[in-house]
Design a protein around this motif. Structure first.
Motif, PDB file in Angstrom:
ATOM      1  N   UNK A  43       0.828  -1.195   0.000  1.00  0.00           N
ATOM      2  CA  UNK A  43       0.000   0.000   0.000  1.00  0.00           C
ATOM      3  C   UNK A  43       0.870   1.257   0.000  1.00  0.00           C
ATOM      4  N   UNK A  44       1.844   1.299   0.901  1.00  0.00           N
ATOM      5  CA  UNK A  44       2.681   2.505   1.031  1.00  0.00           C
ATOM      6  C   UNK A  44       3.619   2.682  -0.151  1.00  0.00           C
ATOM      7  N   UNK A  45       4.209   1.610  -0.616  1.00  0.00           N
ATOM      8  CA  UNK A  45       5.131   1.704  -1.754  1.00  0.00           C
ATOM      9  C   UNK A  45       4.388   1.970  -3.053  1.00  0.00           C
ATOM     10  N   UNK A  46       3.203   1.410  -3.189  1.00  0.00           N
ATOM     11  CA  UNK A  46       2.403   1.624  -4.388  1.00  0.00           C
ATOM     12  C   UNK A  46       2.051   3.085  -4.588  1.00  0.00           C
ATOM     13  N   UNK A  47       1.874   3.825  -3.488  1.00  0.00           N
ATOM     14  CA  UNK A  47       1.566   5.252  -3.578  1.00  0.00           C
ATOM     15  C   UNK A  47       2.711   6.034  -4.211  1.00  0.00           C
ATOM     16  N   UNK A  48       3.909   5.467  -4.178  1.00  0.00           N
ATOM     17  CA  UNK A  48       5.081   6.124  -4.755  1.00  0.00           C
ATOM     18  C   UNK A  48       5.441   5.558  -6.128  1.00  0.00           C
ATOM     19  N   UNK A  49       4.556   4.722  -6.676  1.00  0.00           N
ATOM     20  CA  UNK A  49       4.757   4.214  -8.019  1.00  0.00           C
ATOM     21  C   UNK A  49       5.728   3.065  -8.129  1.00  0.00           C
ATOM     22  N   UNK A  50       6.015   2.406  -7.011  1.00  0.00           N
ATOM     23  CA  UNK A  50       6.976   1.312  -7.033  1.00  0.00           C
ATOM     24  C   UNK A  50       6.277   0.010  -7.376  1.00  0.00           C
ATOM     25  N   UNK A  51       6.761  -0.691  -8.372  1.00  0.00           N
ATOM     26  CA  UNK A  51       6.243  -2.002  -8.732  1.00  0.00           C
ATOM     27  C   UNK A  51       7.389  -2.994  -8.720  1.00  0.00           C
ATOM     28  N   UNK A  52       7.161  -4.160  -8.137  1.00  0.00           N
ATOM     29  CA  UNK A  52       8.186  -5.192  -8.082  1.00  0.00           C
ATOM     30  C   UNK A  52       8.408  -5.823  -9.435  1.00  0.00           C
ATOM     31  N   UNK A  77      25.174 -13.674  12.809  1.00  0.00           N
ATOM     32  CA  UNK A  77      24.307 -14.802  13.157  1.00  0.00           C
ATOM     33  C   UNK A  77      22.923 -14.627  12.564  1.00  0.00           C
ATOM     34  N   UNK A  78      21.893 -14.852  13.391  1.00  0.00           N
ATOM     35  CA  UNK A  78      20.520 -14.673  12.937  1.00  0.00           C
ATOM     36  C   UNK A  78      20.286 -13.203  12.594  1.00  0.00           C
ATOM     37  N   UNK A  79      19.606 -12.954  11.492  1.00  0.00           N
ATOM     38  CA  UNK A  79      19.423 -11.584  11.007  1.00  0.00           C
ATOM     39  C   UNK A  79      18.239 -10.937  11.715  1.00  0.00           C
ATOM     40  N   UNK A  80      18.552 -10.096  12.689  1.00  0.00           N
ATOM     41  CA  UNK A  80      17.529  -9.364  13.442  1.00  0.00           C
ATOM     42  C   UNK A  80      17.988  -7.922  13.593  1.00  0.00           C
ATOM     43  N   UNK A  81      17.058  -6.998  13.477  1.00  0.00           N
ATOM     44  CA  UNK A  81      17.398  -5.591  13.624  1.00  0.00           C
ATOM     45  C   UNK A  81      16.407  -4.722  12.906  1.00  0.00           C
ATOM     46  N   UNK A  82      16.792  -3.479  12.658  1.00  0.00           N
ATOM     47  CA  UNK A  82      15.924  -2.505  12.011  1.00  0.00           C
ATOM     48  C   UNK A  82      16.579  -1.953  10.750  1.00  0.00           C
ATOM     49  N   UNK A  83      15.737  -1.731   9.745  1.00  0.00           N
ATOM     50  CA  UNK A  83      16.210  -1.152   8.496  1.00  0.00           C
ATOM     51  C   UNK A  83      15.312   0.027   8.151  1.00  0.00           C
ATOM     52  N   UNK A  84      15.935   1.171   7.896  1.00  0.00           N
ATOM     53  CA  UNK A  84      15.197   2.355   7.476  1.00  0.00           C
ATOM     54  C   UNK A  84      15.126   2.418   5.962  1.00  0.00           C
ATOM     55  N   UNK A  85      13.962   2.758   5.451  1.00  0.00           N
ATOM     56  CA  UNK A  85      13.755   2.915   4.014  1.00  0.00           C
ATOM     57  C   UNK A  85      13.224   4.323   3.752  1.00  0.00           C
ATOM     58  N   UNK A  86      13.616   4.892   2.626  1.00  0.00           N
ATOM     59  CA  UNK A  86      13.078   6.167   2.172  1.00  0.00           C
ATOM     60  C   UNK A  86      12.366   5.895   0.852  1.00  0.00           C
ATOM     61  N   UNK A  87      11.098   6.289   0.781  1.00  0.00           N
ATOM     62  CA  UNK A  87      10.286   6.092  -0.416  1.00  0.00           C
ATOM     63  C   UNK A  87      10.172   7.424  -1.136  1.00  0.00           C
ATOM     64  N   UNK A  88      10.516   7.428  -2.430  1.00  0.00           N
ATOM     65  CA  UNK A  88      10.433   8.675  -3.177  1.00  0.00           C
ATOM     66  C   UNK A  88      10.521   8.401  -4.665  1.00  0.00           C
ATOM     67  N   UNK A  89       9.589   8.953  -5.421  1.00  0.00           N
ATOM     68  CA  UNK A  89       9.575   8.884  -6.885  1.00  0.00           C
ATOM     69  C   UNK A  89       9.876   7.483  -7.427  1.00  0.00           C
ATOM     70  N   UNK A  90       9.139   6.495  -6.973  1.00  0.00           N
ATOM     71  CA  UNK A  90       9.280   5.150  -7.504  1.00  0.00           C
ATOM     72  C   UNK A  90      10.455   4.364  -6.966  1.00  0.00           C
TER      73      UNK A  90
END
Length: 117
Positions: A43-52, A77-90
């Motif tokens: 929903x959030x990525x689609x608003x920015x025109x991103x298509x997989x 080891x096990x992959x745990x943590x936080x990742x920040x993403x910036x959505x802009x112009x696709x």
């Protein structure tokens, strides 16, 4: 191609995906199931025109794989943590990745105390 009259937001949007052992478990601090994570990100990525690629109108998969790969670079080891993403112009661009168990702190440049090893 976008529908006539459809406009993408001009201002970038930031979000944080939390992973627990490689599985997304929260978005912006709100606990989600795997299905809810895909639905919310689509929903959030689609608003920015991103298509997989390879998955019609499924941008969440592409963004989650990118976020997971970046987290693997800083994790241990096990992959745990936080990742920040910036959505802009696709685009969904990784802006940060943090694993509290990492041996290197990318914000300060500090490494672990080798005397305790």
């Amino acid at each position: 191609m976008t529908p006539d009259g459809f406009a993408f937001p001009e201002d970038p949007e930031k979000l944080v995906v939390t992973f627990d052992e490689g599985v997304p478990v929260a978005i912006d601090g709100e606990t989600v199931t795997l299905l809810e994570a895909f639905q919310e990100l689509n929903r959030r990525l689609g608003a920015f025109g991103l298509e997989g690629r390879g998955i019609y109108a499924g941008p969440a998969a592409l963004a989650l794989v990118s976020a997971y790969e970046e987290l693997k670079k800083v994790g241990i080891g096990q992959v745990s943590g936080e990742v920040g993403l910036v959505l802009h112009h696709g685009n969904a661009v990784v802006s940060s990745a943090r694993d509290e168990r990492a041996l290197y702190d990318f914000t300060t440049g500090a490494t672990f105390d080798r005397s305790v090893a």
